[in-house]
Scaffold this motif. Structure first.
Motif, mmCIF file in Angstrom:
data_model
loop_
_atom_site.group_PDB
_atom_site.id
_atom_site.type_symbol
_atom_site.label_atom_id
_atom_site.label_comp_id
_atom_site.label_asym_id
_atom_site.label_seq_id
_atom_site.Cartn_x
_atom_site.Cartn_y
_atom_site.Cartn_z
ATOM 1 N N ALA A 145 0.884 -1.128 -0.001
ATOM 2 C CA ALA A 145 0.013 -0.084 0.008
ATOM 3 C C ALA A 145 0.734 1.259 0.144
ATOM 4 C CB ALA A 145 -1.069 0.073 1.125
ATOM 5 N N VAL A 146 0.610 2.102 -0.780
ATOM 6 C CA VAL A 146 1.429 3.449 -0.972
ATOM 7 C C VAL A 146 0.530 4.619 -0.331
ATOM 8 C CG1 VAL A 146 2.749 2.694 -2.810
ATOM 9 C CG2 VAL A 146 0.535 3.793 -3.308
ATOM 10 N N LEU A 147 0.948 5.305 0.432
ATOM 11 C CA LEU A 147 0.159 6.597 0.869
ATOM 12 C C LEU A 147 0.147 7.631 -0.272
ATOM 13 C CD1 LEU A 147 2.355 7.803 3.908
ATOM 14 C CD2 LEU A 147 -0.067 6.946 3.842
ATOM 15 N N LEU A 148 -1.222 8.145 -0.372
ATOM 16 C CA LEU A 148 -1.745 9.071 -1.403
ATOM 17 C C LEU A 148 -1.944 10.565 -0.904
ATOM 18 C CD1 LEU A 148 -4.638 6.531 -3.083
ATOM 19 C CD2 LEU A 148 -2.275 6.956 -3.761
ATOM 20 N N MET B 7 -6.759 9.636 -8.178
ATOM 21 C CA MET B 7 -7.907 9.425 -7.151
ATOM 22 C C MET B 7 -9.378 9.720 -7.497
ATOM 23 S SD MET B 7 -5.720 10.543 -3.756
ATOM 24 C CE MET B 7 -6.857 10.100 -2.333
ATOM 25 N N LEU B 8 -9.392 10.991 -8.093
ATOM 26 C CA LEU B 8 -10.729 11.335 -8.752
ATOM 27 C C LEU B 8 -10.925 10.446 -9.885
ATOM 28 C CD1 LEU B 8 -10.056 15.346 -8.404
ATOM 29 C CD2 LEU B 8 -11.784 13.733 -6.981
ATOM 30 N N ALA B 9 -10.210 9.964 -10.727
ATOM 31 C CA ALA B 9 -10.277 9.153 -11.938
ATOM 32 C C ALA B 9 -10.887 8.131 -11.439
ATOM 33 C CB ALA B 9 -9.152 9.325 -12.836
ATOM 34 N N LEU B 10 -10.512 7.310 -10.373
ATOM 35 C CA LEU B 10 -10.760 6.031 -10.031
ATOM 36 C C LEU B 10 -12.133 6.078 -9.211
ATOM 37 C CD1 LEU B 10 -9.895 3.033 -9.488
ATOM 38 C CD2 LEU B 10 -9.004 4.002 -7.134
ATOM 39 N N ARG C 49 -10.168 17.848 -2.088
ATOM 40 C CA ARG C 49 -9.331 17.810 -0.861
ATOM 41 C C ARG C 49 -10.128 17.024 0.054
ATOM 42 N NH1 ARG C 49 -9.313 23.997 1.443
ATOM 43 N NH2 ARG C 49 -8.112 22.838 2.781
ATOM 44 N N THR C 50 -10.624 15.865 -0.291
ATOM 45 C CA THR C 50 -10.885 14.707 0.627
ATOM 46 C C THR C 50 -10.036 14.070 0.942
ATOM 47 O OG1 THR C 50 -13.242 14.686 -0.484
ATOM 48 C CG2 THR C 50 -12.540 12.576 0.656
ATOM 49 N N HIS C 51 -8.810 14.029 0.568
ATOM 50 C CA HIS C 51 -7.884 13.340 1.063
ATOM 51 C C HIS C 51 -7.130 13.980 2.342
ATOM 52 C CE1 HIS C 51 -5.707 16.432 -1.348
ATOM 53 N NE2 HIS C 51 -4.694 16.168 -0.576
ATOM 54 N N GLU C 52 -7.592 15.153 2.731
ATOM 55 C CA GLU C 52 -7.113 15.870 3.745
ATOM 56 C C GLU C 52 -7.819 15.496 5.127
ATOM 57 O OE1 GLU C 52 -6.728 20.042 3.492
ATOM 58 O OE2 GLU C 52 -6.058 19.982 1.268
ATOM 59 N N ARG D 187 -0.267 2.371 -12.376
ATOM 60 C CA ARG D 187 -1.656 2.864 -12.310
ATOM 61 C C ARG D 187 -2.203 2.648 -10.972
ATOM 62 N NH1 ARG D 187 -6.341 0.050 -15.949
ATOM 63 N NH2 ARG D 187 -8.125 1.597 -15.603
ATOM 64 N N LEU D 188 -3.006 3.590 -10.582
ATOM 65 C CA LEU D 188 -3.729 3.279 -9.308
ATOM 66 C C LEU D 188 -4.981 2.584 -9.740
ATOM 67 C CD1 LEU D 188 -4.030 4.202 -6.342
ATOM 68 C CD2 LEU D 188 -5.357 6.116 -6.992
ATOM 69 N N VAL D 189 -5.057 1.383 -8.955
ATOM 70 C CA VAL D 189 -6.109 0.504 -9.351
ATOM 71 C C VAL D 189 -7.206 0.278 -8.005
ATOM 72 C CG1 VAL D 189 -5.037 -0.287 -11.173
ATOM 73 C CG2 VAL D 189 -4.705 -1.546 -8.998
ATOM 74 N N ALA D 190 -6.706 0.627 -6.695
ATOM 75 C CA ALA D 190 -7.527 0.344 -5.673
ATOM 76 C C ALA D 190 -7.200 1.481 -4.565
ATOM 77 C CB ALA D 190 -7.419 -0.931 -5.140
ATOM 78 N N MET D 191 -7.935 1.740 -3.729
ATOM 79 C CA MET D 191 -7.934 2.739 -2.881
ATOM 80 C C MET D 191 -8.768 2.717 -1.616
ATOM 81 S SD MET D 191 -8.354 6.866 -3.650
ATOM 82 C CE MET D 191 -10.045 6.802 -3.935
ATOM 83 N N ALA D 192 -8.505 3.078 -0.524
ATOM 84 C CA ALA D 192 -9.364 3.418 0.618
ATOM 85 C C ALA D 192 -8.601 4.346 1.592
ATOM 86 C CB ALA D 192 -9.511 2.115 1.634
ATOM 87 N N GLY D 193 -9.679 4.885 2.508
ATOM 88 C CA GLY D 193 -8.988 6.004 3.127
ATOM 89 C C GLY D 193 -9.939 6.140 4.608
#
Length: 242
Positions: free
Chosen positions: A115-118, A126-129, A141-144, A156-162
């Motif tokens: 997992a990589v920090l975004l 992130m917005l494209a995913l 700015r949701t990542h804040e 390529r970013l293929v999965a995300m969570a936060g």
């Protein structure tokens, strides 16, 4: 004009009020206060951060004026977990059934080495995913709001969570999504467990919200060690035009 209501599943009458009964409010007035605007009755996240908003209590006689002062006439305001009777001129725009899930002792969080920090540099991806997968609202700015992590394939970013809402002692896991070409490989599960691990590291417990119709995701969360806390409603109302 007759009062218009949002359907909701009422809380048990003997259940004490809990921060998770109004998580957005406790997040907006707590850890995320610097990312919010409003007054002592109604608050919202800065528009570029998140569309979420909340009120202290829909029973407050001044709540409607407070919301109108905050967002202005003819504007949208989210309503969740409650069933307020709308005054004349207010309109229900959308409603949907949802669930709130909280962790149990069966949850086994663990960090994921891949997992990589975004952050800000990753926002376009992130917005494209999010656009491709539609996990829920996500702004530039949701990542804040917290820690976001992802998994990449060939760069390529293929999965995300936060992390999203953070009411006292709890942190919501959100924006859980996987590109359609990489689903059913356990990527989202790995990221949920990674996010939960770091939530535990700072002494919080994890919660999730999901659409009631998203039975596949709910089943996965339950297998991971989350359980239903309450059924709720997610809705949007429009303020009256002056």
């Amino acid at each position: 004009m007759a009062a218009e209501t949002l359907d909701a599943v009422p809380a048990a009458p003997d259940r004490a009020v809990h921060v998770l009964d109004n998580p957005a409010w406790h997040s907006l007035t707590g850890r995320h206060a610097a990312l919010s605007e409003g007054n002592e009755i109604a608050r919202r996240y800065l528009p570029e951060v998140s569309p979420f908003a909340a009120v202290r209590s829909w029973d407050d006689p001044d709540v409607w004026d407070a919301v109108l002062d905050l967002v202005g006439p003819g504007q949208l305001f989210p309503v969740s977990g409650s069933d307020p009777a709308l005054p004349p001129g207010w309109e229900v725009v959308a409603r949907g059934a949802g669930v709130q899930l909280v962790e149990t002792d069966a949850l086994r969080p663990r960090p994921d080495d891949e997992a990589v920090l975004l952050g800000a540099d990753d926002v376009p991806e992130m917005l494209a995913l999010v656009e491709r997968t539609q996990p829920g609202p996500f702004a530039p700015r949701t990542h804040e709001l917290g820690r976001y992590v992802g998994l990449r394939r060939d760069g390529r970013l293929v999965a995300m969570a936060g992390e999203r809402l953070q009411p006292g002692g709890w942190t919501e896991i959100s924006a859980v999504c996987t590109d359609a070409s990489f689903q059913r490989q356990g990527l989202a599960t790995r990221l949920v467990l990674d996010v939960a691990h770091h939530i535990h590291e700072r002494g919080d417990r994890a919660l999730l919200h999901a659409a009631e119709a998203n039975t596949r995701a709910i089943a996965i969360y339950e297998r991971l060690g989350f359980q239903l806390r309450r059924r709720t409603v997610f809705g949007t109302v429009r303020t009256p035009s002056r």
